[in-house]
Design an enzyme around this catalytic site. Structure first.
Site, PDB file in Angstrom:
ATOM      1  N   LYS A  14       0.819  -1.221   0.000  1.00 31.87           N
ATOM      2  CA  LYS A  14       0.000   0.000   0.000  1.00 31.87           C
ATOM      3  C   LYS A  14       0.849   1.265   0.000  1.00 31.87           C
ATOM      4  O   LYS A  14       0.577   2.189  -0.765  1.00 31.87           O
ATOM      5  CB  LYS A  14      -0.937   0.032   1.222  1.00 31.87           C
ATOM      6  CG  LYS A  14      -1.997  -1.017   1.237  1.00 31.87           C
ATOM      7  CD  LYS A  14      -2.921  -0.898   2.441  1.00 31.87           C
ATOM      8  CE  LYS A  14      -2.240  -0.996   3.777  1.00 31.87           C
ATOM      9  NZ  LYS A  14      -1.739  -2.320   4.147  1.00 31.87           N
ATOM     10  N   ARG A  89      -9.574   0.690   9.541  1.00 30.02           N
ATOM     11  CA  ARG A  89      -9.143  -0.685   9.791  1.00 30.02           C
ATOM     12  C   ARG A  89     -10.196  -1.526  10.499  1.00 30.02           C
ATOM     13  O   ARG A  89      -9.990  -2.718  10.682  1.00 30.02           O
ATOM     14  CB  ARG A  89      -7.863  -0.701  10.623  1.00 30.02           C
ATOM     15  CG  ARG A  89      -6.677  -0.261   9.826  1.00 30.02           C
ATOM     16  CD  ARG A  89      -5.422  -0.544  10.573  1.00 30.02           C
ATOM     17  NE  ARG A  89      -4.275  -0.164   9.752  1.00 30.02           N
ATOM     18  CZ  ARG A  89      -3.055  -0.544   9.971  1.00 30.02           C
ATOM     19  NH1 ARG A  89      -2.791  -1.319  10.988  1.00 30.02           N
ATOM     20  NH2 ARG A  89      -2.083  -0.157   9.190  1.00 30.02           N
ATOM     21  N   ARG A 128      11.433  -6.463   4.291  1.00 24.79           N
ATOM     22  CA  ARG A 128      11.350  -5.050   4.644  1.00 24.79           C
ATOM     23  C   ARG A 128      11.982  -4.803   6.013  1.00 24.79           C
ATOM     24  O   ARG A 128      12.652  -3.794   6.233  1.00 24.79           O
ATOM     25  CB  ARG A 128       9.879  -4.611   4.636  1.00 24.79           C
ATOM     26  CG  ARG A 128       9.639  -3.168   5.032  1.00 24.79           C
ATOM     27  CD  ARG A 128       8.179  -2.798   4.914  1.00 24.79           C
ATOM     28  NE  ARG A 128       7.386  -3.324   6.023  1.00 24.79           N
ATOM     29  CZ  ARG A 128       6.063  -3.298   6.073  1.00 24.79           C
ATOM     30  NH1 ARG A 128       5.357  -2.788   5.082  1.00 24.79           N
ATOM     31  NH2 ARG A 128       5.425  -3.788   7.113  1.00 24.79           N
ATOM     32  N   ARG A 134      12.455  -1.952  11.814  1.00 20.80           N
ATOM     33  CA  ARG A 134      11.241  -2.000  12.642  1.00 20.80           C
ATOM     34  C   ARG A 134      11.139  -3.352  13.323  1.00 20.80           C
ATOM     35  O   ARG A 134      11.143  -4.389  12.669  1.00 20.80           O
ATOM     36  CB  ARG A 134      10.000  -1.764  11.776  1.00 20.80           C
ATOM     37  CG  ARG A 134       9.798  -0.340  11.381  1.00 20.80           C
ATOM     38  CD  ARG A 134       8.603  -0.141  10.472  1.00 20.80           C
ATOM     39  NE  ARG A 134       7.396  -0.823  10.926  1.00 20.80           N
ATOM     40  CZ  ARG A 134       6.287  -0.884  10.221  1.00 20.80           C
ATOM     41  NH1 ARG A 134       6.208  -0.311   9.030  1.00 20.80           N
ATOM     42  NH2 ARG A 134       5.224  -1.519  10.686  1.00 20.80           N
TER      43      ARG A 134
END
Length: 191
Positions: A14, A89, A128, A134
Site C-alpha cells: 500500500k 481498519r 522489509r 522496525r
C-alpha cells in the site's frame, strides 16, 4: 475531491503504491501507520498510548486513529483528494469515517483492495524488516499475528464498502509497475 481507501493486509504494498498514485493524480497520501510511528519516535502521549499495541501486532484504538484522520481531513480541505492508506481498519472506524466525511460534504469514492497471499506477505515484511529496522517487521510470529488481526478485524471493512458499491479488488502480485497500472485503471473509472 476524490477520496480513495487503499486496502490490504500488512506487506501488500500500500505505501509504495500510494506514493506512486500521489504523484500521478496529485492526491495527498494519508498513512495513519506512518503518523503513528512518527508519534512513537517523538515520544508523544499518542505514541506511548499505541506503542504497546503495535509491539503485540494489535491495532491502535479506534478513537485515536479516527481523531488523527478527522484532524487531517479538516486541515486539507483544499487538496485534489486523498489516498487513505491503513485507514479505516475496523467497521467502527469505517462508519465513523463516513460520518466525519459527510459532515464536510465528502465521501469515500472507492475502496481498492490489494490481494496478496499470506506467505508472500510474510516474506515481503521479513525482507522489509531487514532494511527498516522496525521490530514489528523482524519477527515472523508478530507478522503472522498482524495478518491474523487484519483478517479478524480489518478484512470485514471490505463488506462495509462493498454494500455501498464502492469496493474493487486488484491482484497485488507482479511487478510494482504492473500493480500500479491495475490500480490506475480502477481510479480512472472513478475520476
Amino acid at each position: 475531491m476524490l477520496n480513495i481507501v487503499l486496502f490490504g493486509a500488512p506487506g501488500c504494498g500500500k505505501g509504495t503504491q500510494a506514493a506512486m498514485l500521489k504523484e500521478r493524480y496529485g492526491l495527498s497520501h494519508v498513512s495513519t501507520g506512518e503518523i503513528i510511528r512518527n508519534e512513537i519516535r517523538l515520544g508523544t502521549a499518542l505514541g506511548q498510548q499505541v506503542q504497546h499495541c503495535i509491539e503485540l501486532g494489535q491495532l491502535a484504538p479506534d478513537e485515536v486513529v479516527t481523531g488523527i484522520v478527522e484532524n487531517y481531513v479538516a486541515e486539507h480541505r483544499d487538496c485534489a483528494g486523498n489516498i487513505f492508506d491503513g485507514f479505516p481498519r475496523t467497521t467502527n472506524q469505517a462508519v465513523c469515517f463516513d460520518a466525519l466525511l459527510a459532515k464536510q460534504g465528502l465521501k469515500v469514492d472507492v475502496m481498492i483492495y490489494m490481494d496478496v497471499p499470506e506467505e508472500e506477505l510474510v516474506q515481503r515484511i521479513l525482507l522489509r524488516g531487514k532494511d527498516s529496522g522496525r521490530a514489528d517487521d523482524a519477527s515472523e510470529d508478530v507478522i503472522r499475528n498482524r495478518i491474523e488481526t487484519y483478517r479478524k478485524q480489518t478484512a470485514i471493512v471490505a463488506d462495509h464498502y462493498s454494500a455501498q458499491g464502492k469496493y474493487e479488488a486488484v491482484n497485488g502480485l507482479g511487478t510494482i509497475d504492473e500493480v500500479f497500472e491495475r490500480l490506475c485503471s480502477v481510479i480512472d473509472r472513478h475520476i
